[in-house]
Write a protein that holds these residues in place. Sequence first.
Motif, PDB file in Angstrom:
ATOM      1  N   ASN A   1       4.079  -6.200   9.154  1.00 32.77           N
ATOM      2  CA  ASN A   1       2.786  -5.441   8.625  1.00 32.77           C
ATOM      3  C   ASN A   1       2.779  -4.178   9.669  1.00 32.77           C
ATOM      4  O   ASN A   1       2.006  -4.134  10.699  1.00 32.77           O
ATOM      5  CB  ASN A   1       1.607  -6.353   8.863  1.00 32.77           C
TER       6      ASN A   1
ATOM      7  N   LYS B   1      -7.189  -4.193   3.000  1.00 34.91           N
ATOM      8  CA  LYS B   1      -7.197  -3.154   1.707  1.00 34.91           C
ATOM      9  C   LYS B   1      -7.598  -1.862   2.273  1.00 34.91           C
ATOM     10  O   LYS B   1      -7.303  -0.813   1.667  1.00 34.91           O
ATOM     11  CB  LYS B   1      -7.981  -3.684   0.771  1.00 34.91           C
ATOM     12  N   THR B   2      -8.074  -1.763   3.389  1.00 33.68           N
ATOM     13  CA  THR B   2      -8.505  -0.173   3.896  1.00 33.68           C
ATOM     14  C   THR B   2      -7.518   0.196   4.775  1.00 33.68           C
ATOM     15  O   THR B   2      -7.633   1.505   5.192  1.00 33.68           O
ATOM     16  CB  THR B   2      -9.784  -0.397   4.479  1.00 33.68           C
ATOM     17  N   VAL B   3      -6.465  -0.554   5.166  1.00 30.10           N
ATOM     18  CA  VAL B   3      -5.428   0.166   6.009  1.00 30.10           C
ATOM     19  C   VAL B   3      -4.149   0.428   5.126  1.00 30.10           C
ATOM     20  O   VAL B   3      -3.758  -0.639   4.502  1.00 30.10           O
ATOM     21  CB  VAL B   3      -5.348  -0.817   7.298  1.00 30.10           C
ATOM     22  N   ASN B   4      -3.524   1.555   5.420  1.00 33.27           N
ATOM     23  CA  ASN B   4      -2.141   1.755   4.982  1.00 33.27           C
ATOM     24  C   ASN B   4      -1.137   0.833   5.579  1.00 33.27           C
ATOM     25  O   ASN B   4      -0.709   1.281   6.744  1.00 33.27           O
ATOM     26  CB  ASN B   4      -1.552   3.073   4.865  1.00 33.27           C
TER      27      ASN B   4
ATOM     28  N   ARG C   1       1.635  -0.729  11.002  1.00 32.60           N
ATOM     29  CA  ARG C   1       0.538   0.365  10.764  1.00 32.60           C
ATOM     30  C   ARG C   1       0.802   1.619  10.450  1.00 32.60           C
ATOM     31  O   ARG C   1       0.036   2.670   9.953  1.00 32.60           O
ATOM     32  CB  ARG C   1      -0.518   0.114  11.871  1.00 32.60           C
ATOM     33  N   SER C   2       2.148   2.011  10.803  1.00 30.37           N
ATOM     34  CA  SER C   2       2.369   3.552  10.637  1.00 30.37           C
ATOM     35  C   SER C   2       3.795   3.719  10.335  1.00 30.37           C
ATOM     36  O   SER C   2       4.628   2.681  10.498  1.00 30.37           O
ATOM     37  CB  SER C   2       2.661   4.288  11.985  1.00 30.37           C
ATOM     38  N   ARG C   3       4.531   4.584   9.806  1.00 30.10           N
ATOM     39  CA  ARG C   3       5.425   4.794   9.266  1.00 30.10           C
ATOM     40  C   ARG C   3       6.435   4.838  10.309  1.00 30.10           C
ATOM     41  O   ARG C   3       7.713   4.320  10.202  1.00 30.10           O
ATOM     42  CB  ARG C   3       5.685   6.162   8.306  1.00 30.10           C
TER      43      ARG C   3
ATOM     44  N   LYS D   1       1.502  -2.738  -3.031  1.00 33.46           N
ATOM     45  CA  LYS D   1       0.437  -2.210  -4.063  1.00 33.46           C
ATOM     46  C   LYS D   1      -0.648  -3.048  -3.421  1.00 33.46           C
ATOM     47  O   LYS D   1      -0.802  -4.083  -3.147  1.00 33.46           O
ATOM     48  CB  LYS D   1       0.647  -2.684  -5.362  1.00 33.46           C
ATOM     49  N   LYS D   2      -1.811  -2.235  -3.400  1.00 33.64           N
ATOM     50  CA  LYS D   2      -3.072  -2.991  -3.092  1.00 33.64           C
ATOM     51  C   LYS D   2      -3.723  -3.597  -4.154  1.00 33.64           C
ATOM     52  O   LYS D   2      -3.817  -2.865  -5.397  1.00 33.64           O
ATOM     53  CB  LYS D   2      -3.903  -1.743  -2.263  1.00 33.64           C
TER      54      LYS D   2
ATOM     55  N   TYR E   1       2.739  -0.809   6.101  1.00 30.30           N
ATOM     56  CA  TYR E   1       4.355  -0.713   5.523  1.00 30.30           C
ATOM     57  C   TYR E   1       4.853  -1.979   5.881  1.00 30.30           C
ATOM     58  O   TYR E   1       4.588  -2.583   6.660  1.00 30.30           O
ATOM     59  CB  TYR E   1       4.748   0.376   6.275  1.00 30.30           C
TER      60      TYR E   1
ATOM     61  N   GLU F   1       5.409   0.646   0.729  1.00 29.95           N
ATOM     62  CA  GLU F   1       4.069   0.341   0.856  1.00 29.95           C
ATOM     63  C   GLU F   1       3.700  -0.548  -0.279  1.00 29.95           C
ATOM     64  O   GLU F   1       3.843  -0.372  -1.394  1.00 29.95           O
ATOM     65  CB  GLU F   1       3.134   1.798   0.809  1.00 29.95           C
TER      66      GLU F   1
END
Length: 127
Positions: free
Chosen positions: A96, A48-51, A98-100, A123-124, A53, A121
Amino acid sequence: MTIHKIKFSLTMIALCSFSFGVFAQNGTVTVDQDSDIDKLLEYKKDIKTVNLYKIQVYSGTRSGAEASKQNFLNSFHEWPVSMEFDSPNTKIWVGNFRSRLEADKALLKIKKKYNNAFIFEPKKDKK
């Protein structure tokens, strides 16, 4: 100040400087760490703390999603695949990332077979 006081002061400064040099220590620290600790730290990170994609490759009926998931796994095995139900559709999500940039690179490969695939992304959950 007299010459005796100056000599005494200089002698004391010299002795103090010398004594600090005598008791100084140099050392080396070596950390011996099990390689599994790095893996555990990766697993421990809170999602939940990591964006993150993901790439969606299918949205439709459950039977179509199951077929699409199996078809995807036969073509691409380097990314995790999940089947998510979002009423009224079942969706196939990939990766999963980690970067776009990482997601864009994967999308270029996936689009060759799934031309409707797109990056999003998720939803959290709010707690």
